[in-house]
Design an enzyme around this catalytic site. Structure first.
Site, short mmCIF file in Angstrom:
data_model
loop_
_atom_site.label_atom_id
_atom_site.label_comp_id
_atom_site.label_asym_id
_atom_site.label_seq_id
_atom_site.Cartn_x
_atom_site.Cartn_y
_atom_site.Cartn_z
N CYS A 139 -1.60 3.11 -6.50
CA CYS A 139 -0.18 3.24 -6.16
C CYS A 139 -0.01 4.00 -4.83
O CYS A 139 -0.06 5.23 -4.80
CB CYS A 139 0.57 3.97 -7.28
N CYS B 143 3.04 6.31 -4.80
CA CYS B 143 2.87 7.57 -5.55
C CYS B 143 1.92 8.53 -4.82
O CYS B 143 2.16 9.73 -4.77
CB CYS B 143 2.28 7.32 -6.94
N ASP B 144 0.82 7.99 -4.29
CA ASP B 144 -0.28 8.86 -3.85
C ASP B 144 -0.52 8.87 -2.35
O ASP B 144 -1.32 9.68 -1.87
CB ASP B 144 -1.59 8.43 -4.56
#
Ligand code: FAD
Ligand code: NAP
Length: 316
Positions: free
Chosen positions: A134, A137-138
């Site tokens: 992701c 997200c990261d």
């Protein structure tokens, strides 16, 4: 744990499930929309969506919220409920979750997909320590660093492009010499100075220092030459797999677990419908998921109307 009764239980609150809940509740059915996490599905892991009509460009989490607000406006309930098992009892279906259990006249399965894993050394060991599925997200963890993206489809190319906003360099490693991604995504990636492609290559190992990822090792399939690329992050986008484990006993999927439906989104079991990415189909997009969800919600309404008419005749 209590048993709760609804006309329709929708399993999965991505775009398919949320649209199914909208249609079924607007038809005046009692509807429970369940998810094992927050509503929104894969849209929560997507930075910008620019191919959903009505919005030239919208952040994935913002579209999730818009859809959720629509989906509950006619009275559908939403609850946390990782579904463990579904059993068919003819006129009703039993849905067992890690929280409550539910009984429904019809269910709509909209559980989507999960990311396929490469199953190479280092992948699990360094998950959360540099290995991710992701970028949204990261990605921020790798600001001004170098990362590798594995895959050649829409996800790899689009998320690789997104990562260039944060990191110094993105190396996309693909197993062939042609991308599978949509043309527009390919053109953007080829024009992006921060993206380098490594073609015809398999990644064999994700290497780290015990705490974090430091590089990936691979081999060029044509030249048979090995290589090692320094990277702080590795984003793996090598395809998706259906989230169909809780429905294994029902025999309504193909051998890989994709749900088989007709054009009304009906499976071969009366009262069980499927919608969105979890179906066997060609184009997996937000717009096709919402399309499936609308049809499934409407089909559940017709199914329940007929079921109730039959029951009324039988009881008269
Ligand atoms: P999902 O969105 O996967 O939602 C399924 C839901 O079911 C999830 O919320 C999950 O938690 C829940 N669930 C799963 N199992 C259970 C269970 N056992 N119990 C309860 N709940 C469960 N499409 C576009 O049109 N435009 C884009 O720009 C775009 N970008 C993308 C970027 C990435 C990185 C990816 C991976 C996909 C992208 N897509 C895009 C595709 C799009 O996101 C999907 O086609 C769409 O989200 C599918 O919707 P769905 O509702 O079928 O499934
Ligand atoms: P995908 O389209 O299945 O692509 C997977 C990629 O990974 C392919 O390039 C494939 O190579 C490669 N691959 C598969 N197995 C591999 C392995 N073992 N080792 C190395 N490489 C491997 O999956 P996706 O890109 O995740 O997309 C999933 C769905 O979401 C698609 O329907 C896609 O259209 C949709 N999506 C849409 C958007 C958008 O509309 N903007 C964005 C993201 C995703 P080959 O090409 O050789 O098969």
């Amino acid at each position: 744990m209590t048993l709760k009764k609804y006309d329709v239980v929708v399993i999965g609150a991505g775009p398919a499930g949320m649209t199914a809940a909208l249609y079924a509740s607007r038809a005046n059915l009692s509807v429970m929309l369940l998810d094992r996490g927050i509503y929104g599905g894969q849209m929560n892991n997507t930075a910008e969506i620019e191919n959903y009509p009505g919005f030239k460009s919208i952040l994935g989490p913002d579209l999730s919220q818009e859809m959720y607000d629509s989906s509950v406006q006619f009275g559908a309930d939403f609850a946390y409920g990782p579904v463990k098992k579904v059993t068919d009892h003819g006129d009703y279906k039993l849905i067992e979750t890690a929280a409550d259990d539910y009984e429904a006249k019809a269910i709509i399965v909209a559980t989507g997909s999960s990311y396929r894993q490469l199953q190479i050394p280092g992948e699990e060991e360094y998950r959360g320590k540099g290995v991710s599925n992701c970028a949204v997200c990261d990605g921020a963890f790798f600001k001004n660093k170098e990362v590798v993206v594995i895959g050649g489809g829409d996800s790899a190319v689009e998320e690789g492009e997104y990562l260039t906003r944060l990191v110094d360099k993105v190396t996309i490693i693909h197993r062939r010499d042609q991308l599978r991604a949509q043309q527009i995504l390919q053109e953007r990636a080829f024009a992006n100075d921060k993206i380098e492609f490594v073609w015809d290559s398999n990644v064999q190992e994700i290497v780290g220092d015990g705490n974090k990822v430091t590089s990936v090792k691979g081999i060029n399939k044509k030249t048979k030459e090995s290589f090692e690329i320094n990277a702080s992050g590795v984003f793996i986008y090598v395809g998706i797999e259906p989230m169909s484990d809780p429905f294994g006993g029902l025999d309504i999927t193909d051998e890989k677990g994709w749900f088989l439906t007709d054009e009304k989104m009906a499976t071969k079991i009366p009262g069980i419908f499927a919608a969105g990415d979890v179906r066997k189909k060609d184009l997996r997009q937000v717009v096709t998921a919402t399309n499936d969800g609308g049809i499934a919600g409407q089909s559940a309404y017709h199914y329940i109307t007929e079921l109730e008419a039959k029951t009324a005749v039988a009881n008269s």
